[in-house]
Structures are given as C-alpha cells and as structure tokens.
Write an enzyme that holds these catalytic residues in place. Structure first.
Site, PDB file in Angstrom:
ATOM      1  N   ARG A  98     -12.604  -2.678   6.658  1.00 41.01           N
ATOM      2  CA  ARG A  98     -11.187  -2.652   6.236  1.00 41.01           C
ATOM      3  C   ARG A  98     -10.656  -3.985   6.693  1.00 41.01           C
ATOM      4  O   ARG A  98     -10.537  -4.256   7.881  1.00 41.01           O
ATOM      5  CB  ARG A  98     -10.472  -1.477   6.920  1.00 41.01           C
ATOM      6  CG  ARG A  98      -8.961  -1.465   6.745  1.00 41.01           C
ATOM      7  CD  ARG A  98      -8.553  -1.174   5.315  1.00 41.01           C
ATOM      8  NE  ARG A  98      -7.101  -1.120   5.168  1.00 41.01           N
ATOM      9  CZ  ARG A  98      -6.351  -2.144   4.762  1.00 41.01           C
ATOM     10  NH1 ARG A  98      -6.898  -3.327   4.494  1.00 41.01           N
ATOM     11  NH2 ARG A  98      -5.053  -2.001   4.618  1.00 41.01           N
ATOM     12  N   HIS A 101      -5.517  -7.234   8.209  1.00 38.39           N
ATOM     13  CA  HIS A 101      -4.243  -6.913   7.563  1.00 38.39           C
ATOM     14  C   HIS A 101      -3.209  -6.544   8.628  1.00 38.39           C
ATOM     15  O   HIS A 101      -3.548  -6.368   9.798  1.00 38.39           O
ATOM     16  CB  HIS A 101      -4.412  -5.746   6.580  1.00 38.39           C
ATOM     17  CG  HIS A 101      -4.754  -4.446   7.245  1.00 38.39           C
ATOM     18  ND1 HIS A 101      -6.011  -4.151   7.696  1.00 38.39           N
ATOM     19  CD2 HIS A 101      -3.993  -3.354   7.535  1.00 38.39           C
ATOM     20  CE1 HIS A 101      -6.022  -2.944   8.235  1.00 38.39           C
ATOM     21  NE2 HIS A 101      -4.813  -2.430   8.165  1.00 38.39           N
ATOM     22  N   HIS A 103       0.861  -4.276   8.918  1.00 43.56           N
ATOM     23  CA  HIS A 103       1.828  -3.427   8.228  1.00 43.56           C
ATOM     24  C   HIS A 103       3.226  -3.866   8.633  1.00 43.56           C
ATOM     25  O   HIS A 103       3.567  -3.843   9.813  1.00 43.56           O
ATOM     26  CB  HIS A 103       1.607  -1.957   8.590  1.00 43.56           C
ATOM     27  CG  HIS A 103       0.190  -1.533   8.370  1.00 43.56           C
ATOM     28  ND1 HIS A 103      -0.339  -1.354   7.120  1.00 43.56           N
ATOM     29  CD2 HIS A 103      -0.831  -1.323   9.239  1.00 43.56           C
ATOM     30  CE1 HIS A 103      -1.620  -1.019   7.230  1.00 43.56           C
ATOM     31  NE2 HIS A 103      -1.947  -0.996   8.503  1.00 43.56           N
ATOM     32  N   GLU A 108       0.796   1.992  13.062  1.00 46.35           N
ATOM     33  CA  GLU A 108      -0.355   2.779  12.603  1.00 46.35           C
ATOM     34  C   GLU A 108      -0.972   3.536  13.769  1.00 46.35           C
ATOM     35  O   GLU A 108      -1.291   2.957  14.805  1.00 46.35           O
ATOM     36  CB  GLU A 108      -1.391   1.817  11.993  1.00 46.35           C
ATOM     37  CG  GLU A 108      -2.725   2.467  11.647  1.00 46.35           C
ATOM     38  CD  GLU A 108      -3.686   1.492  10.984  1.00 46.35           C
ATOM     39  OE1 GLU A 108      -3.239   0.649  10.186  1.00 46.35           O
ATOM     40  OE2 GLU A 108      -4.895   1.560  11.285  1.00 46.35           O
ATOM     41  N   HIS A 147      -4.822  -6.457  12.382  1.00 49.87           N
ATOM     42  CA  HIS A 147      -6.024  -5.719  12.779  1.00 49.87           C
ATOM     43  C   HIS A 147      -7.034  -5.617  11.646  1.00 49.87           C
ATOM     44  O   HIS A 147      -6.702  -5.856  10.485  1.00 49.87           O
ATOM     45  CB  HIS A 147      -5.660  -4.322  13.296  1.00 49.87           C
ATOM     46  CG  HIS A 147      -4.832  -3.506  12.352  1.00 49.87           C
ATOM     47  ND1 HIS A 147      -3.468  -3.658  12.250  1.00 49.87           N
ATOM     48  CD2 HIS A 147      -5.165  -2.536  11.468  1.00 49.87           C
ATOM     49  CE1 HIS A 147      -2.998  -2.803  11.358  1.00 49.87           C
ATOM     50  NE2 HIS A 147      -4.013  -2.115  10.851  1.00 49.87           N
ATOM     51  N   GLU A 170      -0.361   2.697   2.056  1.00 47.21           N
ATOM     52  CA  GLU A 170      -1.582   2.022   2.470  1.00 47.21           C
ATOM     53  C   GLU A 170      -2.000   1.000   1.418  1.00 47.21           C
ATOM     54  O   GLU A 170      -2.643   0.007   1.720  1.00 47.21           O
ATOM     55  CB  GLU A 170      -2.691   3.060   2.687  1.00 47.21           C
ATOM     56  CG  GLU A 170      -4.072   2.521   2.975  1.00 47.21           C
ATOM     57  CD  GLU A 170      -4.188   1.784   4.302  1.00 47.21           C
ATOM     58  OE1 GLU A 170      -3.233   1.773   5.069  1.00 47.21           O
ATOM     59  OE2 GLU A 170      -5.254   1.185   4.535  1.00 47.21           O
TER      60      GLU A 170
HETATM   61 FE   LIG Z   1      -3.887  -0.792   9.141  1.00 49.75          FE
END
Ligand SMILES: [Fe+2]
Ligand SMILES: [Fe+2]
Length: 388
Positions: A98, A101, A103, A108, A147, A170
C-alpha cells in the site's frame, strides 16, 4: 467525490460568500452558521422520523481489487448514518505494497485480523518508525502522518481500517504516485535529484496497492539512518492486553490512556460467549462503530420517542450506533462472537442500566416502576457488563 458532497461544498461556499457580501454591504448578517436544510414534513401522526438504517455489509460490497491486494470501504456514501467514522476492509498479498500516502482529513486506526504487516510512518517532527504488526495489533496514524504498508507474508494479510471522519474515502487519499504523476518533471528533477526523463517515464496514475517484494525479516534501516528514533509509538498490542472479564465474555479497551498517540478514537475487542448478553447501556461521549469478525449477534437500539430497531449481524458486517442511543447486544449461534468496536472519542465512557438503577434510592426506583421494596432489592447492585 460524489454529487452529494459537491453540492454540500458548493452550498457552504455560497453561504460564506453570501455572508461576506452582506457584511461588505454594511448589512448585518443574521448568522453565518450552516442553516438547517429544509426537510419533508413528517407524515401525519409521525412526530419523529424513523430510525436510520444502522447495518451495512461491507464484505459483500465490490470494492477495489488489484494484483497486490484489495479494499472495500464504508463511508457516508454507502452507509449514511456513519457520519463520524468510516471503515475499510483491506487485504494485501505477500509483498503487496500500500504505497506511500497520507490522509488529509482523517486519522487512521487499524486492527490486524490475519497475517503480518510492516508499517513505516513519519511524524511531523521528523521521527520515523518502521514496525511489524501481527494479529491483534493496532496502529494509529494521526491525520497527515505519511505512511506505507507492506505485507510480510507468508499468508495474505487482512486488516480493518477505521477513520475518524465518515466522509473519508480510502479511494481519495493523498498518494505519492498521484502527486508525482501530476508534477512537472523539471520540478521533480530539481527536488529529487534524478534526471527529468526518469520522471517523464513514470506512470501518471495513482499506484494505490501494488505487488512488491516481501521485505526482509529483519527490518532494513531507514534511508536516513533513522537519526531521530520515534518516541511516540504508533503501535499498540491490543490482543496482548489483559481483558476485562465478565460472566458472558470479555473485552479489551484501548483509549488514549493506554495509547497516547490515539487522540481521537477508542478501540475495543469484545468477545461474547455463546448466549452472552452485552447489557443495556449507552455511551454519553461517542458514536459506536462495530465490525463483526466472527460469530453472530443481534443488536437492538433505542432512539427515544418509542423508536427501537433490531438487526442481526454476521462476520463482515458493520453496525453503527449513534452517541447516546441505548443499546444491547445478544449473542446468537453456537460459535463465540468477536466484535471490533470503535468509538469516536479518545476517552471511553458508558452508563449501563444496572449501574444506573443501582445508583438511585430504592424508594425512587420503586415509585418509577411501581415495584415493591422486595422487587427493587433484587435488581443488580452495579454494572454487569456481559451477562452469561
Ligand atoms: Fe492510510
Ligand atoms: Fe455500546
């Protein structure tokens, strides 16, 4: 972003502009507060609207699927009642990444159900951390902390993410490839020290979740040598915590007291034995978001004005109980029930019906219900928690 959200944003902008132009014209604006939208007149005889739907089947939704993993989400788009929290069920294959990125609008919180994940995160003070998470472990990344996640294998990892804003999506996060793909190569070359053609040949679209190599068992050092060791851990071992035990089950609660970085949420793992009853109670300070990990339960909510609603929940389904709403949970089926629960407050609060009735004079309780002193004496003398 949906039409609904666009409209809400436009409307807010219009409202602010309207207020500003009134002020500029020397006319006192009555209020800049968001006005209450016009609502349909209640049906005759129905003074209060029915309770909103409080059940959503996240695992039955289609979601996003790629070669490195998958993600399914539940925010206000899919589940309108869940205004304060959004959930994502994410799976990564071994080596699945993943990507880097952050937010912008939400913190989160995550709970690992299965598999192993390495998360690498940077805080605004420059302190960075790369930590491994297994089943029962929790992470919390404050709003804006950058993260990335890697699945360590050997099996696929499955984890539940909860965000402290129901409008969170998301599929609308701030991803590194999205930014780089939309930045001029000459800027990237100056900023990152590689020749322009390297960036010109990069993909323009967000990578999101991609296949990668399984990282080494012993974490690599960070590229900067990690000169500033993290002093404010993003990791908490909820599964390793001593539970609060009750006759009908047990629960583990992590609030900001146990996990200081977790400043906006409280997490709970609740285990109900077959036949267990989580007693009648409410939470004065928070909405409750439940994800059913295993087993089944029947949840009944009470929303005043004679309004109650009952739904049965099975693995992969979410319940949402609004702040202050009375509720109880009846375990059903032969298999024990495990529920992941989030509250949108860093402090855990509840008032149970048994604790409340115990904290009143007996004559008052007798008058309130028309009970005899002997009957009042049989009522519980304190909170029961989970009844066998
Ligand atoms: Fe995240
Ligand atoms: Fe509750």
């Amino acid at each position: 972003m949906s039409q609904k959200k666009d409209n809400a944003q436009d409307w807010t902008r219009r409202e602010l502009l309207g207020g500003a132009s009134l002020a500029a014209a020397g006319i006192a604006a009555v209020s800049l507060a968001k006005p209450v939208p016009a609502q349909a007149a209640p049906r005759s005889g129905a003074k209060h609207p029915p309770l909103e739907n409080f059940k959503y089947d996240i695992e039955s939704s289609k979601g996003w699927l790629g070669p490195g993993g998958s993600a399914k989400e539940a925010n206000v788009e899919e589940f309108p009642v869940s205004e304060s929290m959004a959930g994502v069920s994410m799976r990564l294959k071994p080596g699945g990444l993943r990507e880097l990125h952050w937010h912008a609008v939400a913190a989160e919180w995550a709970y690992i159900i299965k598999g192993n994940i390495r998360a690498t995160v940077i805080a605004p003070n420059g302190q960075a951390e790369s930590a491994d998470f297994g089943p029962g472990d929790v992470w919390y990344f404050p709003k804006g902390h950058g993260h990335a996640l890697q699945c360590l294998g050997p099996e696929d990892a499955h984890f539940i993410l909860v965000f402290d804003d129901g409008n969170f999506s998301e599929f609308g996060t701030f991803s590194i490839t999205d930014w780089i793909g939309h930045t001029p190569p000459q800027v990237l070359a100056r900023n990152l020290g590689l020749p322009q053609p390297v960036f010109a040949s990069m993909a323009k679209a967000e990578a999101y979740i991609i296949p990668g190599k399984v990282p080494p068992a012993v974490p690599e050092g960070l590229r900067n040598g990690n000169p500033s060791e993290n002093q404010f851990p993003h990791k908490f071992r909820l599964g390793a915590m001593q539970p609060r035990k009750f006759p009908g089950g047990e629960e583990r609660i992590v609030s900001s007291l146990e996990f200081p970085i977790q400043t906006t949420l409280t997490g709970v793992i609740q285990d109900l034995k077959p036949g267990g009853l989580r007693e009648m109670h409410w939470h004065p300070n928070a909405d409750e978001w439940q994800f059913y990990i295993s087993g089944k339960s029947r949840v009944t909510i009470f929303g005043a004005h004679g309004r109650t609603a009952t739904e049965e929940f099975a693995p992969g389904q979410i319940a949402f109980i609004k702040q202050g709403f009375g509720h109880f949970v009846e375990q059903v089926g032969n298999e024990p029930t495990r529920i992941l629960i989030l509250f949108n407050s860093p402090v855990y609060q509840e008032i149970s019906i048994s604790a409340w009735l115990a904290a009143n004079p007996p004559s008052l309780i007798a008058d309130n219900f028309g009970l005899s002193p002997a009957q009042v004496a049989q009522l519980p003398k304190g909170a029961i928690g989970i009844i066998a």
